[in-house]
Design an enzyme around this catalytic site. Sequence first.
Site, PDB file in Angstrom:
ATOM      1  CB  CYS A  45      23.143 -76.660 -17.797  1.00  0.00           C
ATOM      2  SG  CYS A  45      22.237 -76.192 -19.281  1.00  0.00           S
ATOM      3  CB  CYS A  54      25.342 -73.398 -18.658  1.00  0.00           C
ATOM      4  SG  CYS A  54      25.188 -73.797 -20.406  1.00  0.00           S
ATOM      5  CG  MET A 106      14.707 -70.521  -9.738  1.00  0.00           C
ATOM      6  SD  MET A 106      13.013 -70.690 -10.253  1.00  0.00           S
ATOM      7  CE  MET A 106      12.477 -72.105  -9.323  1.00  0.00           C
ATOM      8  CD  GLU A 146      12.579 -68.605  -2.922  1.00  0.00           C
ATOM      9  OE1 GLU A 146      13.013 -67.750  -3.716  1.00  0.00           O
ATOM     10  OE2 GLU A 146      12.438 -69.807  -3.220  1.00  0.00           O
ATOM     11  CB  SER A 182      21.864 -72.706  -7.540  1.00  0.00           C
ATOM     12  OG  SER A 182      21.277 -71.758  -6.666  1.00  0.00           O
ATOM     13  N   GLY A 183      20.714 -74.787  -4.979  1.00  0.00           N
ATOM     14  CA  GLY A 183      21.021 -75.230  -3.619  1.00  0.00           C
ATOM     15  C   GLY A 183      21.097 -74.096  -2.606  1.00  0.00           C
ATOM     16  CD  GLN A 218      13.978 -64.520  -4.814  1.00  0.00           C
ATOM     17  OE1 GLN A 218      14.923 -64.658  -4.052  1.00  0.00           O
ATOM     18  NE2 GLN A 218      13.104 -65.489  -5.048  1.00  0.00           N
TER      19      GLN A 218
HETATM   20  P1  ADP Z   1      17.286 -73.346  -4.590  1.00  0.00           P
HETATM   21  O1  ADP Z   1      16.862 -72.889  -3.225  1.00  0.00           O
HETATM   22  O2  ADP Z   1      18.572 -72.694  -5.046  1.00  0.00           O
HETATM   23  O3  ADP Z   1      16.216 -73.216  -5.643  1.00  0.00           O
HETATM   24  P2  ADP Z   1      17.223 -75.976  -3.373  1.00  0.00           P
HETATM   25  O4  ADP Z   1      18.206 -75.892  -2.251  1.00  0.00           O
HETATM   26  O5  ADP Z   1      15.770 -75.845  -3.011  1.00  0.00           O
HETATM   27  O6  ADP Z   1      17.631 -74.905  -4.503  1.00  0.00           O
HETATM   28  O7  ADP Z   1      17.358 -77.344  -4.159  1.00  0.00           O
HETATM   29  C1  ADP Z   1      18.580 -77.867  -4.593  1.00  0.00           C
HETATM   30  C2  ADP Z   1      18.287 -79.312  -4.982  1.00  0.00           C
HETATM   31  O8  ADP Z   1      17.484 -79.324  -6.159  1.00  0.00           O
HETATM   32  C3  ADP Z   1      19.494 -80.133  -5.368  1.00  0.00           C
HETATM   33  O9  ADP Z   1      20.152 -80.691  -4.255  1.00  0.00           O
HETATM   34  C4  ADP Z   1      18.861 -81.222  -6.226  1.00  0.00           C
HETATM   35  O10 ADP Z   1      18.359 -82.260  -5.413  1.00  0.00           O
HETATM   36  C5  ADP Z   1      17.641 -80.547  -6.829  1.00  0.00           C
HETATM   37  N1  ADP Z   1      17.740 -80.227  -8.256  1.00  0.00           N
HETATM   38  C6  ADP Z   1      16.733 -80.360  -9.167  1.00  0.00           C
HETATM   39  N2  ADP Z   1      17.103 -79.928 -10.376  1.00  0.00           N
HETATM   40  C7  ADP Z   1      18.390 -79.518 -10.288  1.00  0.00           C
HETATM   41  C8  ADP Z   1      19.343 -78.947 -11.218  1.00  0.00           C
HETATM   42  N3  ADP Z   1      19.032 -78.722 -12.500  1.00  0.00           N
HETATM   43  N4  ADP Z   1      20.562 -78.634 -10.740  1.00  0.00           N
HETATM   44  C9  ADP Z   1      20.878 -78.869  -9.449  1.00  0.00           C
HETATM   45  N5  ADP Z   1      20.034 -79.384  -8.539  1.00  0.00           N
HETATM   46  C10 ADP Z   1      18.790 -79.712  -8.933  1.00  0.00           C
HETATM   47 MG    MG Z   2      15.186 -71.911  -2.551  1.00  0.00          MG
END
Ligand code: ADP
Ligand code: MG
Length: 197
Positions: free
Chosen positions: A149, A181, A21, A93, A23-24, A95
């Site tokens: 992390c 991490c 989660m 999403e 991770s972008g 999964q």
């Molecule tokens: P995912 O779909 O993997 O859950 P998103 O693409 O929706 O991730 O969101 C990524 C964005 O979340 C980052 O660009 C940043 O703005 C935000 N963010 C919030 N918390 C974190 C974190 N712990 N590490 C990295 N990004 C984070």
């Molecule tokens: Mg997402």
Amino acid sequence: MRKFERDFRGTGRIEVIAGSMFSGKTEELIRRVKRALLARQKVQAFKPRIDNRYDATHIVSHGAITIEAVAVAGSESLKERVEEDTEVVAIDEAQFFDEGIIEACDGLANAGIRVIVAGLDQDYRGRPFAPIPQIMAIAEEVTKVRAVCTVCGDVASRSQRVVRETATVLVGGAEAYEARCRACFQPHDVPPARRSA
Ligand code: ADP
Ligand code: MG
């Protein structure tokens, strides 16, 4: 519904974007979709109906970047909605889909469609989160993205659940999960205290 089971066309492929989660994954999926739209390709984006954290008709990242999407009940419904002239199918999403999504992705790629799949590679205990590992195995390209992390600031690959709930599927955002991490991740059923607590 598009006929795709045995209708091979050359350009189809599966691309997976996997990670924890925050991770972008969604940002990267949206980036690829926007580029396909710039290239004037016909794109259809889907997400599972279970994931209604933000919006039923859009895919929205934690950073509030957004594209239009259709929320579907499962893989059958997704297949039925793919139109004849669609060139790119994006699924966020993944999964949360049933097992049929594996064959659905394969069939769409066989029919010449570029299939972009984003999803969690691990559940809150750090175990492989089906069906993402299966889709990764049959994909042409796998991108692992990583978060930061929440505890130590290192690169994070795991999703720490910070609420007391043991069901594998618990849809939530920052109130329920933190990126951690390998060293800071604690894969217990009863979650450890939040960093800020
Ligand atoms: P995912 O779909 O993997 O859950 P998103 O693409 O929706 O991730 O969101 C990524 C964005 O979340 C980052 O660009 C940043 O703005 C935000 N963010 C919030 N918390 C974190 C974190 N712990 N590490 C990295 N990004 C984070
Ligand atoms: Mg997402």
